[in-house]
Design an enzyme around this catalytic site. Structure first.
Site, PDB file in Angstrom:
ATOM      1  N   GLN A  84      -9.040 -19.125  20.533  1.00 27.57           N
ATOM      2  CA  GLN A  84      -8.519 -17.939  19.806  1.00 27.57           C
ATOM      3  C   GLN A  84      -7.394 -17.285  20.569  1.00 27.57           C
ATOM      4  O   GLN A  84      -7.500 -15.757  20.561  1.00 27.57           O
ATOM      5  CB  GLN A  84      -9.977 -16.927  19.908  1.00 27.57           C
ATOM      6  CG  GLN A  84     -10.957 -17.522  18.787  1.00 27.57           C
ATOM      7  CD  GLN A  84     -12.194 -16.615  18.649  1.00 27.57           C
ATOM      8  OE1 GLN A  84     -12.124 -15.506  18.295  1.00 27.57           O
ATOM      9  NE2 GLN A  84     -13.407 -17.117  19.086  1.00 27.57           N
ATOM     10  N   ARG A 104     -14.100 -14.918  11.239  1.00 30.55           N
ATOM     11  CA  ARG A 104     -14.567 -13.403  11.033  1.00 30.55           C
ATOM     12  C   ARG A 104     -15.771 -13.337   9.971  1.00 30.55           C
ATOM     13  O   ARG A 104     -16.490 -12.448   9.864  1.00 30.55           O
ATOM     14  CB  ARG A 104     -13.752 -12.577  10.838  1.00 30.55           C
ATOM     15  CG  ARG A 104     -12.562 -12.223  11.712  1.00 30.55           C
ATOM     16  CD  ARG A 104     -12.861 -12.126  12.983  1.00 30.55           C
ATOM     17  NE  ARG A 104     -12.957 -13.398  13.687  1.00 30.55           N
ATOM     18  CZ  ARG A 104     -13.507 -13.395  14.792  1.00 30.55           C
ATOM     19  NH1 ARG A 104     -14.354 -12.269  15.403  1.00 30.55           N
ATOM     20  NH2 ARG A 104     -13.488 -14.661  15.648  1.00 30.55           N
ATOM     21  N   LYS A 148     -21.376 -14.507  23.327  1.00 29.51           N
ATOM     22  CA  LYS A 148     -20.818 -14.214  24.600  1.00 29.51           C
ATOM     23  C   LYS A 148     -21.277 -12.851  25.144  1.00 29.51           C
ATOM     24  O   LYS A 148     -21.484 -12.588  26.238  1.00 29.51           O
ATOM     25  CB  LYS A 148     -19.202 -14.626  24.669  1.00 29.51           C
ATOM     26  CG  LYS A 148     -18.392 -13.575  23.732  1.00 29.51           C
ATOM     27  CD  LYS A 148     -16.991 -13.915  23.793  1.00 29.51           C
ATOM     28  CE  LYS A 148     -16.274 -13.071  23.056  1.00 29.51           C
ATOM     29  NZ  LYS A 148     -16.353 -11.694  23.392  1.00 29.51           N
ATOM     30  N   THR A 149     -21.267 -11.986  24.332  1.00 29.86           N
ATOM     31  CA  THR A 149     -21.506 -10.711  24.657  1.00 29.86           C
ATOM     32  C   THR A 149     -22.817 -10.380  25.095  1.00 29.86           C
ATOM     33  O   THR A 149     -23.313  -9.805  26.069  1.00 29.86           O
ATOM     34  CB  THR A 149     -21.511  -9.486  23.452  1.00 29.86           C
ATOM     35  OG1 THR A 149     -20.155  -9.497  23.146  1.00 29.86           O
ATOM     36  CG2 THR A 149     -21.650  -7.909  23.952  1.00 29.86           C
ATOM     37  N   ASP A 182     -14.254 -10.699  29.912  1.00 31.11           N
ATOM     38  CA  ASP A 182     -14.579 -11.315  28.597  1.00 31.11           C
ATOM     39  C   ASP A 182     -12.939 -11.398  28.198  1.00 31.11           C
ATOM     40  O   ASP A 182     -12.051 -10.766  28.648  1.00 31.11           O
ATOM     41  CB  ASP A 182     -15.200 -10.236  27.821  1.00 31.11           C
ATOM     42  CG  ASP A 182     -15.647 -10.360  26.506  1.00 31.11           C
ATOM     43  OD1 ASP A 182     -15.673 -11.837  26.355  1.00 31.11           O
ATOM     44  OD2 ASP A 182     -15.988  -9.701  25.551  1.00 31.11           O
ATOM     45  N   GLU A 183     -13.177 -12.134  27.000  1.00 28.29           N
ATOM     46  CA  GLU A 183     -11.723 -12.489  26.380  1.00 28.29           C
ATOM     47  C   GLU A 183     -10.548 -13.156  27.051  1.00 28.29           C
ATOM     48  O   GLU A 183      -9.585 -12.788  27.126  1.00 28.29           O
ATOM     49  CB  GLU A 183     -11.368 -11.536  25.336  1.00 28.29           C
ATOM     50  CG  GLU A 183     -12.328 -10.924  24.549  1.00 28.29           C
ATOM     51  CD  GLU A 183     -12.526 -11.606  23.336  1.00 28.29           C
ATOM     52  OE1 GLU A 183     -12.058 -12.827  23.208  1.00 28.29           O
ATOM     53  OE2 GLU A 183     -13.424 -11.193  22.543  1.00 28.29           O
TER      54      GLU A 183
END
Length: 722
Positions: free
Chosen positions: A261, A602, A36-37, A230-231
């Site tokens: 998430q 993670r 996504k980044t 974002d997020e």
């Protein structure tokens, strides 16, 4: 190769689609490790270089300063002449808006942003002046109460009324010194007197500014032609409302997130904001990024198997791009001590195979769970670091050092009280009372200047402090902030004082502070003022973790969000620990499962899960294996340890009982949250009143004249306080 070809060279088909979707409302459901980044960065460059949009008209919001810095760094590689000035966190963006327009709210442009330690300093003064102690309230309880108060009360008019005539709302028992309302009111009065803003105020002030000054709202709406966030699964109601308001003119809002998430409901986040985005904004385009580039197929399978048990989600299944790796391991121990010992032994084994210790993370649900792990690592002489985010900037010596710089910039009360007697200058309570009386009229520095020759100050070192401040102000005119800080610490005698104290750790921390500031200036590629630097520190959050020496990393799962490690241990997977004993409803349990999902995703190469049986006082009695272990298909895990059939059956029976009781609780909570006549606020439609409640839906009459149905299960409404 042209710029457009370069942008799309390393993007997969769906990533490229997301980059090209520039107009209207766009929702990108980006699974863990799906790039996504890269999408956000590529889209920013695409808007600027291919479409020719000036970067000052692009607002790109991230959730941590670290993510913002990383994005700016990537964008500068593609756009060397751009400074990425509007690549910011929500709070930093609001800070920048307020610096421009807060004068409309009767606040000065150089207002001071408080961090948590500053807030505690204000509370300490309130306690001292009113005979309160920590037996009345802990500072943590006060700060939590302030956060709740500010999220539920329209308090901003009280702070910003130039006539100071408003009454703070929602504090009916503020006359009672023993009440929390009294403490909150005194805190607000301190803010009002000194023009302080804390972290919670930044968004609230901007929303109030936009509500009361439509011309200013329109100015910023027109400025930001493209907004990307974002997020988005972690936004609060206020952040959701801010995004809605800012995008109202051009209607170009691009959100990226993963509802699987969403783990910050205690901060006001709701999975409903992401899941119902297409219902709030008609014509929304939805794109799913489901290729995982981070983890092995085995780790992805475990994660998919776990999260599939949630119902409140946008259904998707991640696919691993990487080659096959090691099968995730589940170790069942007969005691907490055995579990910790196994973790330490496995870390030694990985390190012996050549893995750096800094590539290994041990994740747990709550901080208290780290103790047996730490003891095992100490016995094995394995270096480790417990991560707690911004703790470095909260150390006394760092706060003291920065207070000198901050007083030079802001001349504020908190900073003055911190530096006036450190090092000791003989200015005790009696002399401080004299200074305070004069400072109300002329400010702290002028008060010190006037009283330094007073009979009661002759035996003090007030003159030396004044000289250091005067010379520091002069020095700052021709030197950068790093040199100015160094100069102040020397001239004030603080550095010499620390040397005489003989604490090498504190001296090392001071040197680290100066080195980090110099490194920041060298990397900035632009001028950084003292004010920018100080406010940047105040806006740091616990997610802004600094890299440390070669050691195993111990942290909570919430702290680890956004990070990734070659090897991850998720420990204490027991009922009452993970999931937490505080869980009371199906919705809360689904969030807890999302926390477990975040932990597992993670991991890049190795994933280790562990639990224990027996008795544990922290868990409140007998230990039962976590339901999350049973949620994962057995074929995906390599099982180790001594499994007791009776323990597994007891665990399953305990979970069945819990889930049965939770079903009753869930129904009760959904019915009882709001009733007809309650005032509520919707993040998009604004304020309104519940007309009726029927079949899990609220019928709400909004002040904009429209009446709409809102699902109770979406949990999107918040109480309205006038």
């Amino acid at each position: 190769m042209g710029i457009e070809e370069k942008i799309f060279e390393k993007l997969n088909e769906r990533q490229a689609q997301a980059v090209r979707e520039t107009e209207g409302y766009v929702r990108v459901a980006a699974g863990a490790g799906s790039g996504k980044t890269r999408v956000l960065t590529s889209r920013y460059v695409y808007l600027a270089k291919v479409l020719g949009v000036p970067t000052e008209h692009i607002l790109s919001v991230t959730f941590t300063n670290k993510a913002a810095w990383e994005m700016r760094k990537r964008i500068r590689a593609a756009l060397p002449d751009e400074d990425g000035g509007w690549i910011l966190t929500f709070h930093s963006a609001c800070h920048k808006i307020l610096q421009s327009d807060i004068s409309c709210l009767a606040y000065p442009a150089n207002f001071l942003v408080l961090d948590e330690e500053d807030q505690k300093g204000i509370l300490q003064r309130i306690f001292d002046e009113n005979g309160l102690t920590l037996k009345n309230f802990s500072f943590r309880r006060c700060l939590d109460a302030l956060e709740v108060y500010k999220s539920q009360n329209a308090y901003v008019p009280y702070l910003t009324d130039p006539a100071r005539g408003e009454i703070a709302p929602g504090l009916a028992d503020a006359d009672n010194k023993g009440s929390m309302s009294f403490v909150i009111l005194k805190y607000l009065q301190s803010q009002r007197k000194n023009f302080y803003l804390d972290f919670n105020d930044l968004i609230q002030f901007v929303l109030y500014l936009f509500q009361t000054r439509k011309d200013i709202a329109e100015k910023w709406q027109k400025k930001f032609e493209y907004i990307q966030i974002d997020e988005f699964q972690d936004v609060s109601a206020e952040q959701y409302q801010l995004a809605s308001v800012l995008s109202a003119h051009h209607k170009n809002l691009f959100i990226v997130g993963d509802p699987d998430q969403t783990i910050y409901s205690w901060r006001g986040a709701s999975v409903g904001y992401f899941l119902n985005f297409d219902k709030q904004f008609e014509g929304t385009t939805t794109i799913v990024l489901d290729k995982n580039y981070r983890s092995t197929p085995e780790i992805v399978s475990v994660s998919n198997s776990l999260i599939s048990h949630n119902t409140a989600r946008l259904k998707k299944e991640l696919y691993a791009v990487r080659r096959t790796g090691a099968q995730p391991c589940y170790f069942h121990a007969r005691s907490r001590a055995e579990e910790s010992e196994w973790i330490a032994e496995t870390i030694l084994s990985l390190h012996g195979q050549g893995m750096p210790l800094s590539d290994i993370a041990v994740l747990y649900r709550g901080n208290y769970m780290s103790r047996p792990i730490e003891e095992a690592l100490l016995r094995k002489e394995i270096p480790y670091a417990v991560y707690s985010g911004v703790a470095f900037y909260q150390r006394k010596e760092i706060k003291d050092a920065l207070a000198y710089l901050r007083f030079l910039v802001f001349g504020d009360e908190l900073s003055f009280l911190r530096i006036v007697n450190v090092p000791p200058r003989g200015i005790g309570k009696t002399r401080l009372t004299l200074l305070e009386g004069r400072a109300r009229d002329v400010g702290w520095k002028n008060a010190l200047q006037e009283l330094s020759s007073h009979e009661k100050f002759k035996a003090t070192k007030a003159a030396q402090l004044l000289q250091a401040l005067d010379e520091g102000a002069e020095y700052a005119r021709s030197h950068d902030v790093a040199d100015t800080l160094d100069f102040l610490l020397q001239k004030s005698g603080y550095e010499e004082y620390m040397m005489l104290c003989g604490n090498q750790d504190k001296l090392d921390n001071l040197n680290e502070l100066k080195a980090s500031l110099r490194e920041l200036l060298d990397a900035a590629q632009e001028e950084v003022s003292a004010e920018d630097y100080l406010n940047g520190i105040a806006l740091l959050t616990s997610a802004d973790i600094q890299d440390r020496e070669n050691s195993v990393r111990l942290m909570t799962i919430h702290t680890a969000k956004g990070l990734e490690f070659p090897a991850v241990f998720v420990c204490c997977l027991n009922e009452g620990m993970f999931p937490s004993r505080k869980i009371r409803s199906k919705e809360e349990m689904e969030e807890e499962r999302r926390v477990a999902y975040v932990a597992m995703t993670r991991a890049e190469d190795y994933l280790f899960l562990s639990d224990a049986e027996g008795y544990d006082a922290q868990a409140g009695g007998s230990l039962y294996s976590s339901r999350f272990l049973f949620n994962i298909e057995e074929k995906f895990l390599e099982k180790r340890g001594n499994f007791s059939a009776s323990h597994l059956e007891r665990s399953k029976e305990y979970i069945r009982q819990q889930e049965s009781e939770m079903g009753v609780l869930t129904v009760r909570q959904n019915i009882c949250r709001f009733a007809a006549g309650d005032g509520v606020r919707h993040p998009h439609f604004g304020a309104g009143k519940v007309v009726s409640v029927q079949d899990g839906e609220y019928l709400v009459a909004f002040e904009n004249g429209k009446t709409r149905s809102v699902s109770a299960a979406a949990d999107i409404l918040i109480p309205l306080y006038r």
